[in-house]
Design a protein around this motif. Structure first.
Motif, PDB file in Angstrom:
ATOM      1  N   MET A   1      -8.600  -1.229  23.478  1.00 41.93           N
ATOM      2  CA  MET A   1      -7.855  -1.482  24.710  1.00 41.93           C
ATOM      3  C   MET A   1      -7.476  -2.951  24.835  1.00 41.93           C
ATOM      4  O   MET A   1      -6.353  -3.286  25.147  1.00 41.93           O
ATOM      5  N   ALA A   2      -8.419  -3.855  24.560  1.00 40.11           N
ATOM      6  CA  ALA A   2      -8.166  -5.282  24.749  1.00 40.11           C
ATOM      7  C   ALA A   2      -7.090  -5.809  23.809  1.00 40.11           C
ATOM      8  O   ALA A   2      -6.464  -6.811  24.077  1.00 40.11           O
ATOM      9  N   ALA A   3      -6.861  -5.113  22.671  1.00 40.67           N
ATOM     10  CA  ALA A   3      -5.883  -5.580  21.698  1.00 40.67           C
ATOM     11  C   ALA A   3      -4.456  -5.395  22.192  1.00 40.67           C
ATOM     12  O   ALA A   3      -3.541  -6.046  21.717  1.00 40.67           O
ATOM     13  N   ALA A   4      -4.240  -4.494  23.151  1.00 45.24           N
ATOM     14  CA  ALA A   4      -2.909  -4.237  23.668  1.00 45.24           C
ATOM     15  C   ALA A   4      -2.572  -5.296  24.714  1.00 45.24           C
ATOM     16  O   ALA A   4      -3.149  -5.322  25.786  1.00 45.24           O
ATOM     17  N   ARG A   5      -1.649  -6.178  24.378  1.00 48.49           N
ATOM     18  CA  ARG A   5      -1.302  -7.257  25.302  1.00 48.49           C
ATOM     19  C   ARG A   5      -0.419  -6.726  26.409  1.00 48.49           C
ATOM     20  O   ARG A   5       0.560  -6.023  26.176  1.00 48.49           O
ATOM     21  N   LEU A   6      -0.745  -7.084  27.616  1.00 45.62           N
ATOM     22  CA  LEU A   6      -0.010  -6.614  28.784  1.00 45.62           C
ATOM     23  C   LEU A   6       1.023  -7.633  29.244  1.00 45.62           C
ATOM     24  O   LEU A   6       0.827  -8.841  29.107  1.00 45.62           O
ATOM     25  N   VAL A   7       2.093  -7.116  29.823  1.00 45.59           N
ATOM     26  CA  VAL A   7       2.999  -7.921  30.627  1.00 45.59           C
ATOM     27  C   VAL A   7       2.681  -7.575  32.073  1.00 45.59           C
ATOM     28  O   VAL A   7       2.893  -6.438  32.503  1.00 45.59           O
ATOM     29  N   LEU A   8       2.140  -8.515  32.826  1.00 51.08           N
ATOM     30  CA  LEU A   8       1.857  -8.288  34.232  1.00 51.08           C
ATOM     31  C   LEU A   8       3.095  -8.626  35.040  1.00 51.08           C
ATOM     32  O   LEU A   8       3.513  -9.777  35.098  1.00 51.08           O
ATOM     33  N   GLY A   9       3.675  -7.607  35.645  1.00 53.34           N
ATOM     34  CA  GLY A   9       4.869  -7.805  36.455  1.00 53.34           C
ATOM     35  C   GLY A   9       4.507  -8.097  37.896  1.00 53.34           C
ATOM     36  O   GLY A   9       4.743  -7.275  38.784  1.00 53.34           O
ATOM     37  N   SER A  10       3.930  -9.255  38.139  1.00 57.89           N
ATOM     38  CA  SER A  10       3.473  -9.611  39.481  1.00 57.89           C
ATOM     39  C   SER A  10       3.215 -11.108  39.568  1.00 57.89           C
ATOM     40  O   SER A  10       2.711 -11.703  38.621  1.00 57.89           O
ATOM     41  N   GLY A  11       3.518 -11.664  40.728  1.00 52.48           N
ATOM     42  CA  GLY A  11       3.181 -13.059  40.975  1.00 52.48           C
ATOM     43  C   GLY A  11       1.862 -13.214  41.704  1.00 52.48           C
ATOM     44  O   GLY A  11       1.479 -14.332  42.056  1.00 52.48           O
ATOM     45  N   SER A  12       1.147 -12.109  41.923  1.00 51.15           N
ATOM     46  CA  SER A  12      -0.087 -12.142  42.702  1.00 51.15           C
ATOM     47  C   SER A  12      -1.224 -12.804  41.937  1.00 51.15           C
ATOM     48  O   SER A  12      -1.620 -12.326  40.866  1.00 51.15           O
ATOM     49  N   PRO A  13      -1.810 -13.876  42.477  1.00 51.03           N
ATOM     50  CA  PRO A  13      -2.971 -14.475  41.813  1.00 51.03           C
ATOM     51  C   PRO A  13      -4.172 -13.540  41.817  1.00 51.03           C
ATOM     52  O   PRO A  13      -5.010 -13.591  40.923  1.00 51.03           O
ATOM     53  N   ARG A  14      -4.262 -12.649  42.820  1.00 51.47           N
ATOM     54  CA  ARG A  14      -5.378 -11.697  42.850  1.00 51.47           C
ATOM     55  C   ARG A  14      -5.299 -10.735  41.669  1.00 51.47           C
ATOM     56  O   ARG A  14      -6.316 -10.453  41.035  1.00 51.47           O
ATOM     57  N   ARG A  15      -4.117 -10.255  41.350  1.00 56.27           N
ATOM     58  CA  ARG A  15      -3.991  -9.336  40.209  1.00 56.27           C
ATOM     59  C   ARG A  15      -4.282 -10.055  38.897  1.00 56.27           C
ATOM     60  O   ARG A  15      -4.899  -9.491  37.995  1.00 56.27           O
ATOM     61  N   ARG A  16      -3.858 -11.295  38.801  1.00 56.78           N
ATOM     62  CA  ARG A  16      -4.183 -12.070  37.592  1.00 56.78           C
ATOM     63  C   ARG A  16      -5.688 -12.229  37.444  1.00 56.78           C
ATOM     64  O   ARG A  16      -6.231 -12.073  36.342  1.00 56.78           O
ATOM     65  N   GLU A  17      -6.361 -12.539  38.545  1.00 57.01           N
ATOM     66  CA  GLU A  17      -7.816 -12.723  38.491  1.00 57.01           C
ATOM     67  C   GLU A  17      -8.535 -11.433  38.088  1.00 57.01           C
ATOM     68  O   GLU A  17      -9.524 -11.472  37.341  1.00 57.01           O
ATOM     69  N   ILE A  18      -8.055 -10.297  38.576  1.00 53.26           N
ATOM     70  CA  ILE A  18      -8.681  -9.023  38.214  1.00 53.26           C
ATOM     71  C   ILE A  18      -8.519  -8.756  36.715  1.00 53.26           C
ATOM     72  O   ILE A  18      -9.479  -8.380  36.032  1.00 53.26           O
ATOM     73  N   LEU A  19      -7.327  -8.968  36.177  1.00 52.90           N
ATOM     74  CA  LEU A  19      -7.121  -8.765  34.729  1.00 52.90           C
ATOM     75  C   LEU A  19      -7.974  -9.734  33.919  1.00 52.90           C
ATOM     76  O   LEU A  19      -8.540  -9.357  32.886  1.00 52.90           O
ATOM     77  N   GLU A  20      -8.064 -10.979  34.382  1.00 46.76           N
ATOM     78  CA  GLU A  20      -8.892 -11.958  33.667  1.00 46.76           C
ATOM     79  C   GLU A  20     -10.356 -11.536  33.672  1.00 46.76           C
ATOM     80  O   GLU A  20     -11.055 -11.661  32.657  1.00 46.76           O
ATOM     81  N   SER A  21     -10.826 -10.998  34.798  1.00 41.22           N
ATOM     82  CA  SER A  21     -12.219 -10.553  34.873  1.00 41.22           C
ATOM     83  C   SER A  21     -12.478  -9.365  33.955  1.00 41.22           C
ATOM     84  O   SER A  21     -13.605  -9.163  33.490  1.00 41.22           O
ATOM     85  N   LEU A  22     -11.428  -8.585  33.681  1.00 42.04           N
ATOM     86  CA  LEU A  22     -11.546  -7.436  32.774  1.00 42.04           C
ATOM     87  C   LEU A  22     -11.351  -7.843  31.306  1.00 42.04           C
ATOM     88  O   LEU A  22     -11.446  -6.998  30.415  1.00 42.04           O
ATOM     89  N   ARG A  23     -11.038  -9.129  31.080  1.00 38.10           N
ATOM     90  CA  ARG A  23     -10.838  -9.676  29.727  1.00 38.10           C
ATOM     91  C   ARG A  23      -9.687  -8.977  28.998  1.00 38.10           C
ATOM     92  O   ARG A  23      -9.758  -8.722  27.796  1.00 38.10           O
ATOM     93  N   ILE A  24      -8.634  -8.700  29.747  1.00 37.33           N
ATOM     94  CA  ILE A  24      -7.429  -8.092  29.177  1.00 37.33           C
ATOM     95  C   ILE A  24      -6.381  -9.186  28.997  1.00 37.33           C
ATOM     96  O   ILE A  24      -5.986  -9.824  29.972  1.00 37.33           O
TER      97      ILE A  24
END
Length: 198
Positions: A1-24
């Motif tokens: 799962m972690a090998a698949a790089r995501l494009v996060l379509g959002s400017g939300s810092p909260r969503r970025r923090e959640i993805l970072e906490s999931l190590r994605i």
């Protein structure tokens, strides 16, 4: 799962923090779509429309190299629903105060719809809406005024931040906490695992 790089379509810092906490691993492309609620549009139809528009907008922002080097586009939208009414981001302090006053001493729903799409085609392969019920304790007029004036909820649906001082208003959460923040971590990881290349 972690090998698949995501494009996060959002400017939300909260969503970025959640993805970072999931190590994605991910990079960000911010879509600009009309998030105005249309006349007669219910919460589920609204979320489906806005999330679909975000997917198309994010895919259009990717250049050819990004389409090939990324694997998945992730977009999401969160709505606070109180007694059938969608509470978006407050227009000003007075609007924020009115929203928090409406939520005080009552239970509301937070719905986040997220969708995953191929970065190569922009076509979605998973979409899901997650609902969490949030109950606020009774609040004094002073608490409501002070919180609205603080600006913490100025850019947030429902005019409050559950991950900030707004947490002191919440007496009960039924469902996924990170969903209230802006992205349901559990459901997202399950969806990514389900669709990971074998």
């Amino acid at each position: 799962m972690a090998a698949a790089r995501l494009v996060l379509g959002s400017g939300s810092p909260r969503r970025r923090e959640i993805l970072e906490s999931l190590r994605i691993p991910f990079f960000v492309r911010i879509p600009h779509v009309d998030e105005t609620v249309q006349p007669g549009e219910g919460p589920d139809a609204y979320l489906e429309r806005v999330v679909g528009a975000k997917l198309g907008a994010v895919h259009a922002l990717l250049d050819e190299a990004e389409q090939q080097t990324a694997a998945i586009i992730l977009v999401a939208d969160t709505s606070v629903i109180h007694r059938g009414e969608i509470l978006g981001k407050p227009a000003n302090v007075e609007h924020a105060e009115a929203m928090v006053r409406a939520l005080a001493g009552d239970t509301h729903e937070v719905k986040t719809r997220f969708a995953l799409a191929s970065s190569a085609t922009g076509l979605p392969f998973h979409a899901e809406t997650v609902t969490t019920k949030v109950t606020f304790r009774a609040l004094s007029d002073e608490e409501i005024r002070d919180y609205a004036a603080s600006g913490e909820g100025a850019d947030k649906a429902g005019a409050y931040a559950v991950q900030g001082f707004g947490a002191s208003f919440v007496s009960r959460i039924d469902g996924n906490y990170s969903n209230v923040v802006g992205l349901p971590a559990c459901e997202l990881v399950v969806a990514l695992q389900r669709h990971a290349p074998r």
